[in-house]
Design a protein around this motif. Structure first.
Motif, PDB file in Angstrom:
ATOM      1  N   LEU A 200       7.014 -15.236  -1.065  1.00 55.46           N
ATOM      2  CA  LEU A 200       6.134 -15.447  -2.203  1.00 55.46           C
ATOM      3  C   LEU A 200       4.697 -15.211  -1.754  1.00 55.46           C
ATOM      4  N   PHE A 201       3.783 -15.119  -2.714  1.00 54.78           N
ATOM      5  CA  PHE A 201       2.392 -14.792  -2.373  1.00 54.78           C
ATOM      6  C   PHE A 201       1.808 -15.799  -1.384  1.00 54.78           C
ATOM      7  N   ASP A 202       1.955 -17.078  -1.644  1.00 58.67           N
ATOM      8  CA  ASP A 202       1.400 -18.093  -0.744  1.00 58.67           C
ATOM      9  C   ASP A 202       2.035 -18.014   0.643  1.00 58.67           C
ATOM     10  N   GLU A 203       3.314 -17.713   0.683  1.00 58.20           N
ATOM     11  CA  GLU A 203       3.990 -17.572   1.976  1.00 58.20           C
ATOM     12  C   GLU A 203       3.470 -16.350   2.720  1.00 58.20           C
ATOM     13  N   ARG A 204       3.211 -15.269   2.002  1.00 49.22           N
ATOM     14  CA  ARG A 204       2.651 -14.077   2.644  1.00 49.22           C
ATOM     15  C   ARG A 204       1.298 -14.376   3.260  1.00 49.22           C
ATOM     16  N   LYS A 205       0.471 -15.128   2.551  1.00 49.85           N
ATOM     17  CA  LYS A 205      -0.854 -15.440   3.080  1.00 49.85           C
ATOM     18  C   LYS A 205      -0.756 -16.302   4.336  1.00 49.85           C
ATOM     19  N   GLU A 206       0.192 -17.219   4.364  1.00 50.55           N
ATOM     20  CA  GLU A 206       0.392 -18.046   5.564  1.00 50.55           C
ATOM     21  C   GLU A 206       0.851 -17.189   6.741  1.00 50.55           C
ATOM     22  N   VAL A 207       1.767 -16.258   6.492  1.00 53.32           N
ATOM     23  CA  VAL A 207       2.247 -15.359   7.537  1.00 53.32           C
ATOM     24  C   VAL A 207       1.117 -14.486   8.048  1.00 53.32           C
ATOM     25  N   GLU A 341       6.803   9.263  -6.998  1.00 55.41           N
ATOM     26  CA  GLU A 341       5.444   9.409  -7.517  1.00 55.41           C
ATOM     27  C   GLU A 341       4.798   8.055  -7.809  1.00 55.41           C
ATOM     28  N   GLY A 342       5.555   6.973  -7.685  1.00 56.20           N
ATOM     29  CA  GLY A 342       5.026   5.666  -8.033  1.00 56.20           C
ATOM     30  C   GLY A 342       4.083   5.095  -6.986  1.00 56.20           C
ATOM     31  N   TRP A 343       3.352   4.050  -7.365  1.00 61.61           N
ATOM     32  CA  TRP A 343       2.415   3.406  -6.438  1.00 61.61           C
ATOM     33  C   TRP A 343       3.135   2.331  -5.621  1.00 61.61           C
ATOM     34  N   ASP A 344       2.598   2.064  -4.453  1.00 56.87           N
ATOM     35  CA  ASP A 344       3.187   1.106  -3.520  1.00 56.87           C
ATOM     36  C   ASP A 344       2.379  -0.189  -3.530  1.00 56.87           C
ATOM     37  N   PRO A 345       2.888  -1.271  -4.144  1.00 57.15           N
ATOM     38  CA  PRO A 345       2.138  -2.524  -4.185  1.00 57.15           C
ATOM     39  C   PRO A 345       2.028  -3.202  -2.825  1.00 57.15           C
ATOM     40  N   MET A 346       2.899  -2.863  -1.882  1.00 55.95           N
ATOM     41  CA  MET A 346       2.853  -3.499  -0.573  1.00 55.95           C
ATOM     42  C   MET A 346       1.713  -2.960   0.285  1.00 55.95           C
ATOM     43  N   SER A 347       1.042  -1.905  -0.192  1.00 57.85           N
ATOM     44  CA  SER A 347      -0.127  -1.367   0.508  1.00 57.85           C
ATOM     45  C   SER A 347      -1.391  -1.449  -0.344  1.00 57.85           C
ATOM     46  N   CYS A 348      -1.332  -2.232  -1.412  1.00 55.57           N
ATOM     47  CA  CYS A 348      -2.433  -2.318  -2.366  1.00 55.57           C
ATOM     48  C   CYS A 348      -3.351  -3.503  -2.041  1.00 55.57           C
ATOM     49  N   TYR A 349      -4.657  -3.240  -1.922  1.00 60.89           N
ATOM     50  CA  TYR A 349      -5.600  -4.305  -1.580  1.00 60.89           C
ATOM     51  C   TYR A 349      -5.676  -5.357  -2.683  1.00 60.89           C
ATOM     52  N   VAL A 351      -3.308  -6.268  -4.716  1.00 61.89           N
ATOM     53  CA  VAL A 351      -2.115  -7.109  -4.592  1.00 61.89           C
ATOM     54  C   VAL A 351      -2.271  -8.045  -3.397  1.00 61.89           C
ATOM     55  N   PHE A 352      -2.815  -7.537  -2.318  1.00 58.20           N
ATOM     56  CA  PHE A 352      -3.032  -8.311  -1.093  1.00 58.20           C
ATOM     57  C   PHE A 352      -3.892  -9.541  -1.359  1.00 58.20           C
ATOM     58  N   THR A 353      -4.900  -9.389  -2.213  1.00 58.37           N
ATOM     59  CA  THR A 353      -5.808 -10.517  -2.511  1.00 58.37           C
ATOM     60  C   THR A 353      -5.320 -11.389  -3.657  1.00 58.37           C
ATOM     61  N   GLY A 354      -4.298 -10.949  -4.351  1.00 60.22           N
ATOM     62  CA  GLY A 354      -3.794 -11.719  -5.477  1.00 60.22           C
ATOM     63  C   GLY A 354      -4.420 -11.341  -6.813  1.00 60.22           C
ATOM     64  N   GLU A 355      -5.282 -10.351  -6.798  1.00 64.72           N
ATOM     65  CA  GLU A 355      -5.941  -9.917  -8.046  1.00 64.72           C
ATOM     66  C   GLU A 355      -4.969  -9.183  -8.960  1.00 64.72           C
ATOM     67  N   LYS A 356      -3.972  -8.524  -8.357  1.00 61.75           N
ATOM     68  CA  LYS A 356      -3.025  -7.731  -9.119  1.00 61.75           C
ATOM     69  C   LYS A 356      -1.601  -8.165  -8.757  1.00 61.75           C
ATOM     70  N   GLU A 357      -0.712  -8.111  -9.735  1.00 62.15           N
ATOM     71  CA  GLU A 357       0.655  -8.558  -9.520  1.00 62.15           C
ATOM     72  C   GLU A 357       1.492  -7.430  -8.933  1.00 62.15           C
ATOM     73  N   SER A 358       2.373  -7.795  -7.987  1.00 66.53           N
ATOM     74  CA  SER A 358       3.282  -6.831  -7.387  1.00 66.53           C
ATOM     75  C   SER A 358       4.599  -6.799  -8.141  1.00 66.53           C
ATOM     76  N   TYR A 359       5.249  -5.628  -8.145  1.00 67.58           N
ATOM     77  CA  TYR A 359       6.585  -5.552  -8.744  1.00 67.58           C
ATOM     78  C   TYR A 359       7.683  -5.757  -7.709  1.00 67.58           C
ATOM     79  N   VAL A 360       7.311  -5.959  -6.449  1.00 64.78           N
ATOM     80  CA  VAL A 360       8.304  -6.239  -5.394  1.00 64.78           C
ATOM     81  C   VAL A 360       8.439  -7.745  -5.244  1.00 64.78           C
TER      82      VAL A 360
END
Length: 360
Positions: A200-207, A341-349, A351-360
């Motif tokens: 989850l997002f909070d878990e990612r930030k802790e990692v 052709e789609g965008w990668d949310p796992m490399s998106c800044y 998404v990284f900051t939580g400003e945008k939601e990931s589909y993964v």
């Protein structure tokens, strides 16, 4: 716009078998695991002959589990007839002293990368199956006896997110050259365990916070794609954004698949990389590898991605960071049903900051 490509890839991964002795929850190649149809010894020798002729520089031997093949060393010995630098990916549970001694005496081995998902049986076995940790540790002991260059590859998930420091400590104690941390990717059997394995997002930030500290303490030991992503996001956070009108979106340059490297599946299908197991562009049982590399429609379509700019993605059109972004991994949208052709949310800044939601 026509993209100029090299006459041959620099690196090719040879996935020499579909067979594997473990049951990993995040297996990226589960779609063909233990299926029949592996290339024969002679077929692999012919592949190696051609890759040598067109001057591929580096080979990575993988699978499945490559040491499931009884003729592993025969394939390895044939590779040694040529100029290649060689690496091996393995779960570390099957090789013995005789095989490793032969491999090490060749003098051509860059490294053996061993999958490790926990510092103990409880953690590692919860991902890879009962008894796998003990067998992997016996394998690592064999590598140490023969002074084989080896590293650990760690996929970070909810199962092992609290064990990262212990994994680093055991890696240092055992003498690994590196611990490569990778994010869990949406591919293969991992797609069936999204709620159990993905952070989850909070878990990612802790990692991320823990890995940053570990990188400071063990700068030479810690590496991998997850570390590179964290460091890249740190760089972006320190950049003052210019006037958007004065900047241009960057071209997509993040992936070497189909440009500097590619993979060959056990059944002969050529793919851009192992993350794109289902993106088949041609089969070496039907045509020469060189012809597939240069002329296949699948590779041509894949390479068109590199002629585009970041603002060609609908989701990225109004983003202020497109002049910094490199496009991420095309396997993420592909494996999530959005195409290459789609965008990668796992490399998106964002998404990284939580400003945008990931589909993964």
């Amino acid at each position: 716009m026509v993209m100029k490509i090299p006459s041959a890839p620099q690196k090719v991964t040879l996935n020499i078998t579909n067979k594997c002795n473990l049951e990993c929850l995040h297996c990226g190649v589960s779609g063909t695991k233990n299926m029949p149809g592996d290339l024969s010894l002679n077929e692999w020798k012919e592949v190696v002959d051609e890759l040598a002729r067109i001057k591929v520089f580096q080979l990575l031997i993988s699978g499945g589990e490559p040491f499931m093949r009884a003729d592993f060393y025969e394939i390895f010995s044939h590779i040694l007839k040529y100029h290649f630098r060689i690496s091996i990916n393995t779960n570390g549970t099957l090789f013995d002293d005789e095989t490793i001694s032969q491999v090490c005496r060749s003098g051509r081995l860059d490294q053996i990368q061993v999958s490790l998902d926990g510092p103990d049986s409880d953690t590692h076995d919860s991902i890879r199956g009962k008894g796998s940790f003990e067998r992997t540790m016996r394998g690592v002991e064999t590598l140490c006896r023969w002074k084989a260059p080896f590293s650990f590859f760690v996929v970070v998930s909810r199962n092992n997110k609290d064990s990262l420091q212990e994994i680093v400590r055991i890696s240092e104690r055992l003498g690994a050259s590196q611990v490569s941390f990778s994010p869990l990717l949406p591919q293969g059997s991992a797609l069936s365990h999204v709620h159990d394995l993905f952070l989850l997002f909070d878990e990612r930030k802790e990692v991320e916070a823990e890995l940053k500290e570990l990188k400071k303490r063990y700068p030479r030991l810690i590496g991998g794609s997850l570390i590179k992503t964290i460091e890249r996001m740190q760089e972006v956070s320190r950049i003052d954004l210019p006037d958007q009108k004065s900047t241009k979106a960057h071209k997509i340059t993040s992936c070497g698949g189909s440009v500097s490297e590619c993979s060959i599946r056990p059944d002969g299908w050529v793919i851009p990389c192992d993350r794109l197991w289902g993106y088949r562009v041609g089969n070496i049982r039907e045509q020469a590898f060189e012809s597939i590399w240069l002329y296949s429609r699948g590779f041509k379509r894949f390479r068109e991605r590199y002629t585009r700019r970041m603002d060609s993605f609908l989701e990225c059109r109004d983003c202020v960071y497109t002049f910094l972004c490199r496009g991420g991994c095309p396997a993420i949208p592909y494996n999530m049903g959005r195409g290459i052709e789609g965008w990668d949310p796992m490399s998106c800044y964002r998404v990284f900051t939580g400003e945008k939601e990931s589909y993964v």
